[in-house]
Design a protein around this motif. Structure first.
Motif, short mmCIF file in Angstrom:
data_model
loop_
_atom_site.label_atom_id
_atom_site.label_comp_id
_atom_site.label_asym_id
_atom_site.label_seq_id
_atom_site.Cartn_x
_atom_site.Cartn_y
_atom_site.Cartn_z
N TYR A 188 -41.86 -8.67 -47.90
CA TYR A 188 -42.58 -7.32 -47.97
C TYR A 188 -41.76 -6.52 -46.58
CZ TYR A 188 -45.40 -3.45 -47.91
OH TYR A 188 -45.99 -2.14 -48.06
N HIS A 189 -41.73 -7.17 -45.69
CA HIS A 189 -41.08 -6.40 -44.52
C HIS A 189 -39.52 -6.56 -44.27
CE1 HIS A 189 -45.02 -5.26 -43.24
NE2 HIS A 189 -45.55 -6.27 -43.66
N TYR A 190 -38.96 -7.61 -44.82
CA TYR A 190 -37.61 -8.09 -44.60
C TYR A 190 -36.77 -8.64 -45.77
CZ TYR A 190 -39.61 -8.30 -40.18
OH TYR A 190 -40.51 -8.06 -39.05
N ARG A 191 -36.99 -7.87 -46.97
CA ARG A 191 -36.43 -8.46 -48.17
C ARG A 191 -34.88 -7.98 -48.31
NH1 ARG A 191 -40.60 -4.90 -49.56
NH2 ARG A 191 -39.65 -2.81 -49.95
N ASP A 192 -34.80 -6.90 -47.28
CA ASP A 192 -33.24 -6.54 -47.17
C ASP A 192 -32.52 -7.28 -46.21
OD1 ASP A 192 -33.49 -4.67 -49.36
OD2 ASP A 192 -34.26 -3.16 -48.05
N THR A 193 -33.07 -8.09 -45.43
CA THR A 193 -32.61 -8.86 -44.56
C THR A 193 -32.43 -10.33 -44.65
OG1 THR A 193 -33.52 -7.08 -42.94
CG2 THR A 193 -32.47 -9.09 -41.98
N PHE A 194 -33.45 -10.89 -45.10
CA PHE A 194 -33.69 -12.35 -45.35
C PHE A 194 -34.06 -12.80 -46.72
CE2 PHE A 194 -35.11 -11.38 -41.11
CZ PHE A 194 -34.02 -12.11 -40.40
#
Length: 159
Positions: free
Chosen positions: A39-45
């Protein structure tokens, strides 16, 4: 004379993965941790459950592995993943010991993993273990991993 307590036979799942069969609470925590990270980091991890890691040796199957985001290739799959995750998450099962999982963390660190989350469901605590015998303890607050800057609200995970 001591009574001999027979241990139940290991299932194929336990033999193949080298760890206990997950329970309802175990699966629920996996799902909630995955949701919070994505939810918070889908574009990072990318966070992956129950994947066999080729490195460390011997191969292991952590509950969750967190990797840097990479383009998906749906035409090529991996049975044993060669990349080393940034973070490994293990959820303590009733039949496991904390000592067993802490020893496992050393294997991951020697392979290059930067942090190891040891989740203790009954106490609603997450220990973030770092190389060099450093640990952070989180209970009923925001878990912040300094190795990858992930922060998740444990009140939502353990609600």
């Amino acid at each position: 004379m001591e009574a001999v307590v027979e241990q139940p036979a290991l299932t194929d799942y336990e033999i193949e993965r080298g760890k206990p069969m997950p329970s309802f609470n175990h699966g629920l925590l996996e799902a909630r941790i995955i949701f919070e990270v994505m939810y918070h980091y889908r574009d990072t991890f990318d966070i992956v459950s129950e994947v066999t890691l080729q490195n460390p040796n011997p191969p292991t199957v952590p509950d969750l592995s967190i990797f840097p985001l990479q383009a998906s290739n749906w035409t090529k799959d991996e049975i044993k993943v060669a990349r080393v995750p940034l973070t490994v998450v293990e959820i303590l099962s009733p039949s496991q010991s904390v000592t067993e999982l802490i020893e496992k963390s050393l294997t991951y660190f020697s392979a290059g993993v930067k942090s190891y989350w040891l989740v203790q469901p009954m106490l609603r605590v997450v220990f973030v273990l770092l190389p060099g015998d450093e640990e952070l303890v989180f209970h009923n607050n925001t878990l912040t991993d300094p190795t990858n800057n992930i922060s998740i609200d444990l009140k939502k995970v353990f609600r």
